[in-house]
Write an enzyme that holds these catalytic residues in place. Structure first.
Site, short mmCIF file in Angstrom:
data_model
loop_
_atom_site.label_atom_id
_atom_site.label_comp_id
_atom_site.label_asym_id
_atom_site.label_seq_id
_atom_site.Cartn_x
_atom_site.Cartn_y
_atom_site.Cartn_z
N ASP A 1 6.57 -54.05 -48.41
CA ASP A 1 7.22 -54.55 -47.20
C ASP A 1 8.31 -53.56 -46.83
O ASP A 1 9.23 -53.32 -47.62
CB ASP A 1 7.81 -55.94 -47.44
CG ASP A 1 8.59 -56.44 -46.24
OD1 ASP A 1 7.98 -56.65 -45.18
OD2 ASP A 1 9.83 -56.60 -46.37
N GLU B 1 1.82 -52.96 -44.21
CA GLU B 1 1.83 -53.65 -42.93
C GLU B 1 1.69 -52.64 -41.80
O GLU B 1 2.09 -51.48 -41.94
CB GLU B 1 3.12 -54.44 -42.77
CG GLU B 1 4.38 -53.65 -42.99
CD GLU B 1 5.62 -54.51 -42.94
OE1 GLU B 1 5.58 -55.55 -42.26
OE2 GLU B 1 6.62 -54.15 -43.58
N CYS C 1 5.38 -69.13 -46.91
CA CYS C 1 5.73 -69.27 -48.32
C CYS C 1 4.54 -68.79 -49.15
O CYS C 1 3.42 -69.29 -49.00
CB CYS C 1 6.06 -70.72 -48.65
SG CYS C 1 6.32 -71.02 -50.41
N CYS D 1 3.01 -72.02 -51.56
CA CYS D 1 2.25 -73.16 -51.04
C CYS D 1 1.57 -72.88 -49.72
O CYS D 1 0.76 -73.68 -49.25
CB CYS D 1 3.16 -74.38 -50.89
SG CYS D 1 4.53 -74.14 -49.73
N CYS E 1 11.84 -73.01 -49.61
CA CYS E 1 10.70 -73.65 -48.94
C CYS E 1 10.87 -75.16 -48.96
O CYS E 1 11.05 -75.75 -50.04
CB CYS E 1 9.40 -73.25 -49.64
SG CYS E 1 7.93 -74.02 -48.93
N CYS F 1 7.56 -76.86 -51.20
CA CYS F 1 7.43 -76.73 -52.66
C CYS F 1 8.78 -76.58 -53.35
O CYS F 1 8.86 -76.67 -54.58
CB CYS F 1 6.54 -75.55 -53.03
SG CYS F 1 7.16 -73.94 -52.49
N ASP G 1 12.20 -60.36 -48.82
CA ASP G 1 11.44 -59.11 -48.89
C ASP G 1 10.30 -59.20 -49.89
O ASP G 1 9.17 -58.78 -49.60
CB ASP G 1 12.37 -57.95 -49.25
CG ASP G 1 13.46 -57.75 -48.20
OD1 ASP G 1 13.19 -58.02 -47.02
OD2 ASP G 1 14.57 -57.31 -48.57
#
Length: 439
Positions: A210, A298, A350, A353, A369, A372, A379
């Site tokens: 990332d 990406e 997330c 989950c 989150c 969960c 990052d």
């Protein structure tokens, strides 16, 4: 299969050779600009353009005209190469024009209008000057084993001294002698090599990366390890120096000796920034491509992001060069390079989950989150989602430890042997990788 690579060496020409190179650069600029004029003249008069061979023959006759004798004092090969470069630039513009990818813009200061992509004239005031020699020029590279210096023999220039830093795999096909804005010289040799390269043995099966501005790269590996590469802030460290030189340059008279000295100091400062950025990008790309069998990246719209208020920090991060270099080394080493879709919301999902929690401001580096309850590092979570979207993510190790939870969770002291969640177990059943147990 074979490919071409460039090997650059610092050049140290003598004073006489610098004067000869200056004349050569002027002749190459003239040939380039002359080609653009002839192309535009023929297009306006007849609606068509000459071929590169016709332009080359026309220029050979033009050199014999009265007053053009100075073009005969330099080697003809770089002049012919300049004509080819101008022809290629014009052909690229026409291809973009037919595809509708050019438009007319207005200069805010002068009010003049011009079309984007149209080749522009070269000037003696341009920072970069270059001349290219091919094999037909019969240049020669001489180097003795164990010596840190080499000599490049160029027609009508002489033997130019080079700082030899690495050996050439084969004889070069072309050589480009360049002068940078700070007054330094560099020789770039193009060499044809075989694609069968002794690639280093990978340490990891796959990794997800990332790109960011808080940290330059956040990397997660399928063996359960992770790391962050800090942003170098190369330009930020030189900002004070550049501001001082700008003020000094504004006080001095254009054309004076002091103005020229300050301009060279400013160019040297920018040269150091350029070299540091390139060195950082090449080292990072080499580390990523050599240590991983597969890399997930990406797809970034750097040109669009450069229009935002974070443009200076973003361009200082040098994302484009890092990603391009990783792809080049991936092809060279036989690695798998996967770039996910540009619109994939890696920072909103997330990784445990699968809940999509929406956009978050850039100052939110950690978040919890609501489904969960795990606290995620922004990052690392995005890097793990990128690895997952590329189809390379591992979820459980051989002992049943949840690798995903450890990689995405915020904080340093994270237990790597927690029980797997429902989502990680389902992903584990279709995983492409089988990892050894974590220590």
């Amino acid at each position: 299969m074979s490919s071409y690579r460039r090997y650059n060496y610092r050049a140290y020409p003598t004073q006489g050779q610098r004067e000869a190179l200056s004349r050569l650069y002027g002749a190459c600029r003239y040939a380039y600009n002359w080609t653009l004029d002839q192309r535009e003249l023929m297009r306006r008069r007849h609606g068509r353009m000459q071929s590169c061979t016709q332009l080359s023959n026309m220029f050979t006759l033009w050199k014999r005209e009265p007053g053009m004798e100075w073009l005969l004092a330099v080697s003809s090969t770089p002049l012919q190469q300049s004509i080819r470069h101008a022809d290629m630039a014009y052909r690229n513009f026409l291809r973009l024009y037919k595809a509708g990818r050019t438009h007319i813009v207005t200069n805010r200061r002068t009010g003049k209008k011009h079309r984007t992509g149209l080749p522009r004239y070269k000037s003696r005031r341009d920072g970069e000057q270059s001349a290219e020699f091919t094999k037909s020029a019969r240049f020669k590279v001489e180097h003795a084993d164990g010596c840190k210096w080499a000599f490049l023999t160029l027609p009508k220039i002489g033997r130019v001294k080079l700082r030899w830093t690495r050996e050439l795999p084969s004889m070069p096909n072309t050589v480009t002698i360049m002068r940078h804005a700070d007054g330094s010289y560099e020789a770039s040799l193009t060499v044809q090599v075989e694609d069968k390269t002794d690639a280093p043995k990978p340490l990891h099966e796959a990794c997800g990366i990332d790109m960011g501005l808080d940290s330059l790269m956040s990397i997660v590996y399928t063996d359960g390890t992770r790391e962050k590469i800090p942003h170098p802030h190369t330009l930020k460290r030189k900002t004070r120096r550049l501001r001082k030189l700008d003020k000094q340059l504004a006080r001095e008279k254009k054309g004076s000796a002091n103005h020229a000295k300050t301009r060279i100091l400013k160019a040297k400062t920018y040269g150091r920034i350029r070299n540091q950025r390139r060195d950082m990008a090449y080292k990072l790309a080499s580390k990523v491509a050599s240590e991983n069998q597969a890399v997930a990246l990406e797809t970034l719209n750097v040109k669009g992001l450069a229009r935002t208020r974070t443009a200076k920090s973003l361009l200082d991060a040098n994302w484009t060069r890092i990603i391009d270099r990783i792809r080049q080394l991936g092809i060279q080493y036989g690695r798998t390079i996967v770039q996910i879709d540009r619109w994939y919301p890696s920072s909103q999902i997330c990784s445990q989950c699968g809940r999509r929690d929406g956009r978050k401001p850039l100052d939110v580096r950690e978040w919890e989150c609501p489904q969960c309850g795990i606290r995620l590092d922004r990052d690392y979570n995005a890097a793990l989602n990128i690895l997952d979207a590329a189809g390379l993510a591992e979820s459980l190790n051989a002992r049943g430890g949840d690798v995903r939870r450890r990689l995405a969770q915020a904080g340093r002291n994270v237990d790597a042997r927690e029980a797997g969640t429902r989502r990680t177990i389902s992903l584990h059943q279709g995983s492409l990788w089988r990892r050894s147990p974590l220590p």
